[in-house]
Each structure stands twice: as C-alpha cells, then as structure tokens.
Scaffold this motif. Sequence first.
Motif, short mmCIF file in Angstrom:
data_model
loop_
_atom_site.label_atom_id
_atom_site.label_comp_id
_atom_site.label_asym_id
_atom_site.label_seq_id
_atom_site.Cartn_x
_atom_site.Cartn_y
_atom_site.Cartn_z
N ARG A 112 0.87 -1.16 0.03
CA ARG A 112 0.00 0.02 0.07
C ARG A 112 0.91 1.25 -0.18
O ARG A 112 2.00 1.15 0.44
CB ARG A 112 -0.74 0.03 1.09
CG ARG A 112 -1.94 -1.11 1.37
CD ARG A 112 -2.96 -0.80 2.46
NE ARG A 112 -3.76 -1.95 2.74
CZ ARG A 112 -4.77 -1.86 3.58
NH1 ARG A 112 -4.71 -0.99 4.32
NH2 ARG A 112 -5.58 -3.23 3.57
N ASN A 114 1.31 4.82 1.54
CA ASN A 114 1.15 5.63 2.93
C ASN A 114 1.51 7.06 2.91
O ASN A 114 1.27 7.76 3.84
CB ASN A 114 1.69 4.65 4.02
CG ASN A 114 3.26 4.86 4.22
OD1 ASN A 114 3.93 5.19 2.97
ND2 ASN A 114 3.58 4.59 5.12
N LYS A 299 -1.82 12.59 9.71
CA LYS A 299 -0.85 11.59 9.29
C LYS A 299 0.18 11.68 10.25
O LYS A 299 0.78 12.85 10.21
CB LYS A 299 -0.41 11.58 8.07
CG LYS A 299 0.63 10.75 7.47
CD LYS A 299 0.93 10.73 6.12
CE LYS A 299 1.30 12.11 5.38
NZ LYS A 299 2.64 12.58 5.96
#
Length: 310
Positions: A112, A114, A299
């Motif tokens: 994935r 990120n 984040k």
Amino acid sequence: MKKLLFLVFALGSSCFLFAQDETVQALKKDAERTIQKDPNDTTSKTWKTGGFVGINAAQGSLSNWAAGGDKFSLAVNGNLSLYAFHKKNKHTWDNTLDINLGYINTTSLGSRKNDDRIDLLSKYGYAIGPKWNVGALFNFRSQLFKGYAYDDDGNRTFNSNFFSPAYVLLSPGVEWKPNNEFSAFISPATVRWTIVKNDSLAAVGAYGVDPGKHSRTEFGAFASLNYMKEINKMFSYKSRMDLYSNYLKNPKNIDVYWTNMINMKLTKFLTLTYSLDLIYDDDVKLFGENNDSPATQIKSMLGLGFLVKF
C-alpha cells in the motif's frame, strides 16, 4: 686570453643567477599577495538555494511469535525538500517544493501507499516597510500515483490520482515578516481551483466538483503561516499552516492544511525524522458509513534514515 674568457663567463653567470633570483622572488611575492575587493564593487548574492533529501526505512519479521503480528513488514518513506529564495533591493521571491512518497508492505495488508504529496509554493513580495511586504502567492498541491481507500476486509476503492484532486491557489495580499524564520501572509480575496482530471471521480462529483465536471472555482479569504528554524546543529523544525474560507459556500467551514517536520541529526547522514500532517476540507467527503461526510485527516510518521542537506 683564457683569464679574460673565464672572467667574462663568471660575470655572465653571476648576472644570470641574479636575474633568475629576482624572477623567483617576484613570483613568490605575487603568489603571497592578498587581493583586496574593489570598494566600488557592490555586487551581492541575491539567491539563496538549498534543501535536503531523506530516506527512512523500517523492516520487521516474526516467526512463531506468541504475541502475534505480521510475519513480515517493510516501510520505506522518502522526502525531497527544495528552496530558492531571491532578494534584491525591495523585491523578494520565495519558492519551496516538497515531494513526499511512502510505501508499506505487510503479510496481512499487502502493498500500500502510505504517503504521496506534491506541494509547490511561490511567493513574491515588495517591501513597503521594514517588516511588511505587498505581493502575491501561488500554490499547487497534488499527488503522484493512484490512491485507494480500504475497508475492514481489505477491499479497496479507487479515490485519487495525479491531478485528481489538484488544488491551485492564486492569492494577492500582504505579508508580515518580522524575521528570517517566521512569516504570515494574509489575503481577503483569493481564487482557488479544485481540479479532478479522472473521469470516474469527476462523474460522481468527488472533492466538491459538480458531477460530470472536472474543476470547481472558489473565491474567499486565505492566510498562510510559515516557520522554519534550525534550533541548533542537531535539531531543525519546519511548519506551515494554510487557512481558507470560501465566500461562495459555507464560509464558516474553514479548510485547514497544516504540515510539521522535526529533524534530529544523529550523525553526519543518519537522522531521526518526525512528521505530523493535519488536513480538514469540508468538500472531501470520504468518511462516515456511506463515505458522505468530511473528517479531520491526520498523518503521523516517525522514521530513522539518511538525510543529506545541500
């Protein structure tokens, strides 16, 4: 006759050696001479450029581990930060470019992305006072690759790509810059375009564009606060907060874009990096039970890796 020839040869040799000695002394004197700058030369450096590139990596593996967890995990994050500042007389032109990209792979989740961000900021100013400038600001934000949202079962849904979305902002205003570390830019009249190039995302009206259209124009107020400080030889901190209010729709719902990065230098190239990003955009409705409500995006990343400044 022989004595006369010997005398002539001796005198010639002496003259040659004397002349050679003078030449050597003159060359030595020129080599040791310090060149002084002409006081009439007022040329000064008008550009200040630099930046850094960093790569952080973390890897883990488990075998017969009672506490459980992924058998294998790998995370790699890279960031490139460049700046070019120009100053001459009353004119200033500040430019920054930040590119972040991250990748993670685990046994249970697979591969994935990120982190993925492009952020270009260009700001021109004309001094009207010791700490005040009047000018204009341009900002472009987007990403590089496709992005997906994942549910609890691991199923993914396509939700972003390069120029989908992209934010382009043009803002005339005034800037307060009390020192070289902090600046505040304020504009009561700012135009912002939201671009969704991808047809499938544009068809469902993603990111606030009308369904079937690829862009949306907003007009509102904008403020940008910037702080960059090298605390000492080990610590440096960089922060930027952008605030935007759309006059044309829900002006009380203020969009927030806030990035922070702390670098701790451990050795010449080894650095501990912590970044914290916070985004709230009332038009980004990717959350809730039916993906129809906005929410604060956060984040946080901590990494150990290589950082090279230039």
